[in-house]
Design a protein around this motif. Structure first.
Motif: not given
Length: 473
Positions: A388-391, A72-74, A395-396, A122-129
């Motif tokens: 992207s950073m905020g979300v 998520n942080y990445i 989430v992270g 999976l943590g990298i892709t999860q917020p993208l939706a």
């Protein structure tokens, strides 16, 4: 001066352009639902099959969330740098490989490293939706699209339970390796669908100064949705002016982590972090312990399926009224979720297995409602350069509760199976008391909620309940 939201509302509108993108990115939540449901089942099986002790179960339960938090942080940085589509292509491919490799591991140390890696990608892709949805859907329907994502999340869990009926005998034994291989199919579809059907978001291209590509994509979106009025030269000039002004304002403050705590974002950031931590800790209590509690109560996959089917009905209900200010809206969603979750945690501890299925049903309804609302609000709280950073960080930080949660929940469970629910109830109570000791802060938050949600006059009490329920959640 035309803004992109004006173009989205007046010319692109809603249609097949959004539905096509949703069809791809919604699979991310489908995969996330599979993983959440499978995680605790895998722990239960390996505890028996590999003879894991309590400390090994705790570490294995935590390691996925370590990876997911890192991911998520990445995402908070990389998606705003190389783009949403490129990020999704790269890391959905890695997710597919990591999931397949998990199905052939043979040692405890090996599965720890693979679960860490899978959690990260999976943590990298999860917020993208949710980032995609917030950038391509008109504001009027963002809540509804967000609720539709939660439907996919629940469908992923139901898909997993169907596979459990096929490949597993119960919560302690079965062919979990074949099940994992079937779990990789939706992840592979995300990778293929992204390469074939997805484009970079128009907002991102505008922000990167790729005006020609952005204008071309806007016209394609208008045509795809069956509209005839393409953007004019005046619209293009307006978008360029709007983007230039936006970039100029953003350049005064470089995009960095400390910007999330600037005067403009501080309240949103802190509030989102608190809500995500609470919601994830509650979610973890359900998913980590549900197979163990059902097994000890003599219940099987059918009971878990009932929980997920009820959650599915809730998700459909949210889809229908989350954007309806008269009959529902986000205010009502947060209110109901807060009240019911407080009651359910307390009552479940005292009634134990007599209230197990009903309590889990209520808790899943509450958490699903809370996530449906918060994910969209998080995306809407930040400008494009900070989105992207905020979300990602919100989430992270929420996922951090997954890192430390097993070290709290499992020891409590081994002392008394329903003690974790009492722990959650106490945390909720402490949050409420802490807030009540700062009436000035509460008054300021009340005022902000009234402005944001248009609550006036005789409905002042409703804003108070809104905050109260949000704290309890």
């Amino acid at each position: 001066m035309k803004t992109f939201d004006n173009i989205l509302d007046e010319k692109i509108r809603t249609g097949s352009y959004q539905y096509k993108i949703f069809g791809v990115v919604s699979l991310l939540d489908f995969c996330d639902g599979i993983e959440y449901a499978f995680m605790s089942i895998l722990l239960s099986i390996l505890k028996t099959e590999w003879g894991l002790d309590n400390s090994q179960v705790t570490i294995l339960g935590s390691i996925y969330f370590v990876g997911a938090t890192i991911g998520n942080y990445i995402c908070a940085y990389i998606a705003d740098t190389i783009g949403r589509k490129t990020t999704l292509i790269i890391f959905s491919g890695f997710s597919f490989v990591a999931l397949l490799y998990t199905s052939i591991v043979t040692s405890y140390i090996e599965i720890l490293f693979v679960r860490l890696a899978f959690g990260a990608v999976l943590g990298i892709t999860q917020p993208l939706a949710y980032i995609y949805i917030s950038e391509i859907v008109v504001q009027k329907y963002r809540g509804r699209f967000g609720a539709a994502l939660t439907v996919m999340f629940v469908l992923g869990k139901i898909y997993l339970i169907v596979l459990c009926f096929i490949f597993l005998e119960d919560f302690t034994k079965g062919n979990w390796r074949s099940l994992l291989r079937f779990n990789s199919i939706p992840v592979g579809l995300v990778f293929i669908g992204t390469m074939i059907f997805l484009e970079e978001t128009i907002r991102f291209e505008l922000h990167q100064g790729k005006y020609k590509e952005a204008f071309t994509q806007i016209d394609r979106a208008i045509i795809s949705n069956g509209n005839d009025e393409l953007i004019t030269d005046q619209d293009k000039d307006g978008l360029i002016q709007w983007t230039s002004k936006l970039i100029k304002n953003e350049s005064r403050e470089s995009v960095q982590f400390t910007g999330l705590f600037s005067k403009h974002y501080l309240r949103y950031t802190i509030r989102l972090w608190v809500i995500y931590i609470g919601a994830n800790l509650q979610n973890l209590t359900i998913f980590l312990l549900l197979p163990f509690l059902l097994e000890s109560a003599g219940q099987g996959f059918k009971s878990m399926l009932y929980v997920f089917l009820t959650e599915l009905v809730t998700s459909f209900a949210l889809y229908l009224f989350i954007d309806n200010e008269k009959f529902g809206g986000r205010v009502n969603v947060i209110l109901i979720a807060g009240v019911l979750s407080t009651f359910s945690n307390s009552y479940l501890y005292f009634r134990k297995e007599k209230f197990l299925l009903e309590g889990m049903l209520l808790l899943k309804i509450c958490n699903r409602a809370l996530f449906s609302t918060t994910n969209i609000l998080a995306c809407e709280s930040y400008a494009s350069n900070y989105r992207s950073m905020g979300v990602g960080y919100a989430v992270g930080v929420g996922r951090l509760s997954g890192v430390i949660g097993p070290y709290i929940l499992f020891p409590l469970y081994f002392i008394e199976p329903y003690l974790p629910f009492l722990f959650i109830a106490i945390i909720q109570f402490i949050l409420l008391v802490t807030r009540r000791q700062n009436p000035e802060a509460i008054r300021m938050i009340f005022n902000e909620y009234r402005l944001n949600f248009g609550i006036k006059g005789k409905n002042w009490w409703f804003s108070n309940l809104l905050l109260l329920s949000g704290l309890l959640s």
